[in-house]
Structures are given as C-alpha cells and as structure tokens.
Design a protein around this motif. Structure first.
Motif, short mmCIF file in Angstrom:
data_model
loop_
_atom_site.label_atom_id
_atom_site.label_comp_id
_atom_site.label_asym_id
_atom_site.label_seq_id
_atom_site.Cartn_x
_atom_site.Cartn_y
_atom_site.Cartn_z
N ILE A 115 15.13 -49.42 28.80
CA ILE A 115 15.13 -50.83 28.39
C ILE A 115 15.61 -50.97 26.95
O ILE A 115 15.07 -50.32 26.04
N ALA A 152 13.30 -46.34 34.37
CA ALA A 152 13.93 -47.51 33.74
C ALA A 152 14.16 -47.21 32.27
O ALA A 152 13.34 -46.57 31.61
N TRP A 211 17.83 -51.72 31.90
CA TRP A 211 17.45 -53.13 31.84
C TRP A 211 17.88 -53.71 30.49
O TRP A 211 17.36 -53.33 29.45
#
Length: 397
Positions: A33, A31, A53
C-alpha cells in the motif's frame, strides 16, 4: 515455518519485499500500500503478482485489515515529521496521521500480526510517535527491540543511519519491553555516522580553504574532524570498496552523469568526493542528481589526478582556471543502478523504461537498505528473539 502472510505499508519501490526474499523467509506479500503512483509503478514492475493498493492508509477500514488476516506488518511511515532539517512536527504533523491510524487499529484487529518491522529516520527514536508506538505494542503483548543501524554495519560502504523496531507477540502474552534502550549496531563507536537527513558537517565559515594542521592539508571546506572520520572509514577493512558496487560505463554513457561546469564552480569545495577504492559514501537522498549539497557522494573517475593538487590554492585562481582544475578529476554522479546496489537491491531489481533518471533517484532516496532489513528479519524470526539479556551483541550484525 509455513509461508507468512505479509502486509507492506508505505511500500515504496518494494525494498522490504526484496528484504523478505533476501532473508530466506517463506512469505507472501498479500498487499502493498502506497499513495506514490511512480513508486507503485516500479513496485508492480518488479512484483507483478503482488496486489498494489494505490490509496491512503486511512482509507482502509478495520474490516479491510481483518480480511487480509496478516501474520506480519512491515512499514516505513513518512519520515518528514521527524527529520532534523524539517519542522519536527511529530504527531502534530498531518503526515503522521496515517501512522497514528494504524496504531489505533492494531489493538482492534481480530487477529493481531505475530510480527512487526518498522523503519524510520534518526529522530524518530525521541519522538512522541515512537512513544505511542511503544505504548501500543506493550498494550498488545508484544516484545520488541529497537536499533540504530547503518549499512556500514553489514559491510556496505554507504552511511544511511536509520531507526528500526522489530516486534513479536510474546508467547506468554505479557507486556514487556525486550530492550530498555535503542540498540546501536554500529561496529565502531568512533565511526559515528552523519545523520542521514542532514548535510555533511559544515566547517567554520571563517576557516580558510587551505590550512595545514599537523601535516594534514585541509584543501577543501572540511573540518579536521571530518577529514579524520573519512580516513577512519576508509581504513575499516570490514567494509567493502565502492568499486564492488559500480557498473561498467561506456564513454558515451559516462557523459550523462558528469557534473556540469556550473555545478563544479558553485559547489566544488563542498562536494563529498570518493574514489572506487574508498570504503565510504554519504547518504543518497531523493534530491540526488538535481541538488548537490548534502544529497550524496560523487565519484572521481580520473585516478591519475591527485585531488590535493586540484584543490590546494584553488581559491586563488580565476574562474576559468578553477574550472580547468576541477574538470581534471572527471567527477560524476553515481548511476541509479549503483545507488540501488549500495542500498542492497539485488541485480533482478529494475526500473520501467518510462521512469526518468530524476524519478529513479527520488524513489531510491526515499527507500531503505535491503540487506539491513533482511538481517533484522532473520533476527525477528529466530527462535532466540527476545530471549537474550540487554547487553548481548547481535549475532546477525
């Protein structure tokens, strides 16, 4: 080594992801972010298979972090609370809130990441936020090292002094600090970097534009120390020349990057001018291309004209003649691709067509040097990390 599961916080345009690849580390970024939608768009363009994200870090719960089950966290928290030009609000600055949230979560994770890498500006090393970081790491059983590094250390002709910390869970699970001080990886102490969040050193305003000192003509608003520092940097053969990082431009494309006449007249005396043969350039900031003072170097394209001949006695000329002189140098901004090259981004890095030139400069100015981070990752993941004494030189640099 099996592939590491990596979490990239404050991921920007993916500088740390590129550094992972550059380091040769088998890894998967599970991920990335960031709240910057433009940066996220660029990240997704270059890493379409990585989950991006677009949310605040404080909005990610402990359970969310636990589900990711990561082996490494790489992060570059907001630098504004620590820059010397800012208010230096440190942990009282609201922009530090997300970083403090991470430090609060770290001891409570079901599986603590084995490795951590953090980057920030010069100034972070003396902050309360850094003290909180160190206390948290020691409490969780990490060993760590801290550095102040500029890309000149790895042969790149660009000054971008940054604080780095690399940490690893101790095999003995003891709370010790590997280094008792911030380690400077600069190759030559005499070539101290200009803090990258500052404009170049300004001279005494009473100093005349043209002044002879031991045969050296100070033809611009520069102190003798500044001139000598630039000469010293250009004589460092361990650093490559700028021409290795430039892209070929047609005359038509070149026009888009030439400095405007009003810019030349207003800022000509404080421009940091470099030539393709130089082995130095100052830090490129997010304001490059829009603002001039302290945002980055400009390139002299006309090599037939001696820079001294343009600036010597310039203050005695009329505005029209001043402009005529300055235009002889054919000064231009570095292109976004060239800035990316100087920041270590590989040729495969690119921008979506929808991203404007101003936006490209801005996100690059907020990014980091890929090659420096790659070298730190190699050190962090080496078997010898944490084993040497405090005085040993760093082999990766």
């Amino acid at each position: 080594m099996e592939g590491l599961r990596v979490l990239e916080l404050y991921s920007g345009i993916g500088g740390m992801h590129f550094a992972l690849k550059e380091s040769g580390t088998p890894a998967q970024v599970v991920a990335a972010i960031d709240i910057n939608t433009t940066a996220n768009q660029i990240y997704k363009h270059n890493f379409p298979d990585t989950p991006v994200w677009n949310k605040t870090i404080e909005g990610i719960t402990l359970d969310d972090f636990n589900k990711l089950s990561v082996d490494m966290i790489m992060m570059s928290p907001p630098c504004q609370p620590f820059t010397r030009l800012g208010l230096q609000g440190d942990i009282a600055d609201p922009r530090t809130k997300s970083f403090l949230y991470i430090l609060d979560l770290l001891p409570r994770l079901h599986k603590q990441p084995q490795f951590i890498l953090l980057e920030n500006v010069k100034g972070f090393e003396s902050s309360s936020a850094r003290e909180r970081l160190v206390q948290t790491l020691m409490g969780c059983g990490y060993i760590f090292q801290e550095f102040m590094i500029s890309p000149t250390t790895v042969g790149i002709p660009n000054s971008r002094l940054r604080y780095f910390l690399i940490a690893k869970i101790s095999a003995e699970n003891v709370s010790i600090q590997t280094k008792s001080k911030v380690f400077s990886a600069a190759p030559h102490p005499a070539q101290s970097e200009v803090p990258s969040d500052l404009s170049p050193p300004r001279p005494n305003p009473d100093q005349p534009v043209e002044k002879t000192h031991g045969g050296q003509v100070l033809f611009k608003l520069e102190s003798l120390v500044e001139v000598q520092r630039k000469v010293s940097q250009n004589n460092d053969l361990s650093v490559r020349q700028l021409q290795d990082f430039l892209e070929p431009l047609t005359e038509e494309n070149l026009k888009h990057y030439l400095l405007a006449p009003k810019t030349l007249l207003r800022y000509g005396l404080i421009l940091d001018i470099v030539q393709p043969e130089c082995r130095r350039s100052v830090c490129f900031t997010k304001g490059y291309g829009r603002y001039v003072e302290g945002t980055g170097s400009v390139l002299q394209c006309c090599r037939e004209t001696e820079i001294e001949s343009v600036f010597t006695g310039l203050d005695q000329l009329s505005e029209k003649d001043k402009l005529e002189q300055l235009l002889k140098l054919k000064l231009r901004y570095f292109t976004p691709r060239e800035v990316a090259n100087l920041m270590g981004f590989p040729p495969i890095f690119s921008f979506p067509k929808s991203i404007s030139t101003a936006q490209q400069y801005k996100v690059l100015g907020n990014s980091l040097n890929v090659v420096v981070v790659a070298r730190l990752l190699q050190l962090l993941l080496s078997e010898h990390f944490g084993c040497s004494d405090g005085g040993e030189e760093l082999s990766v640099f």
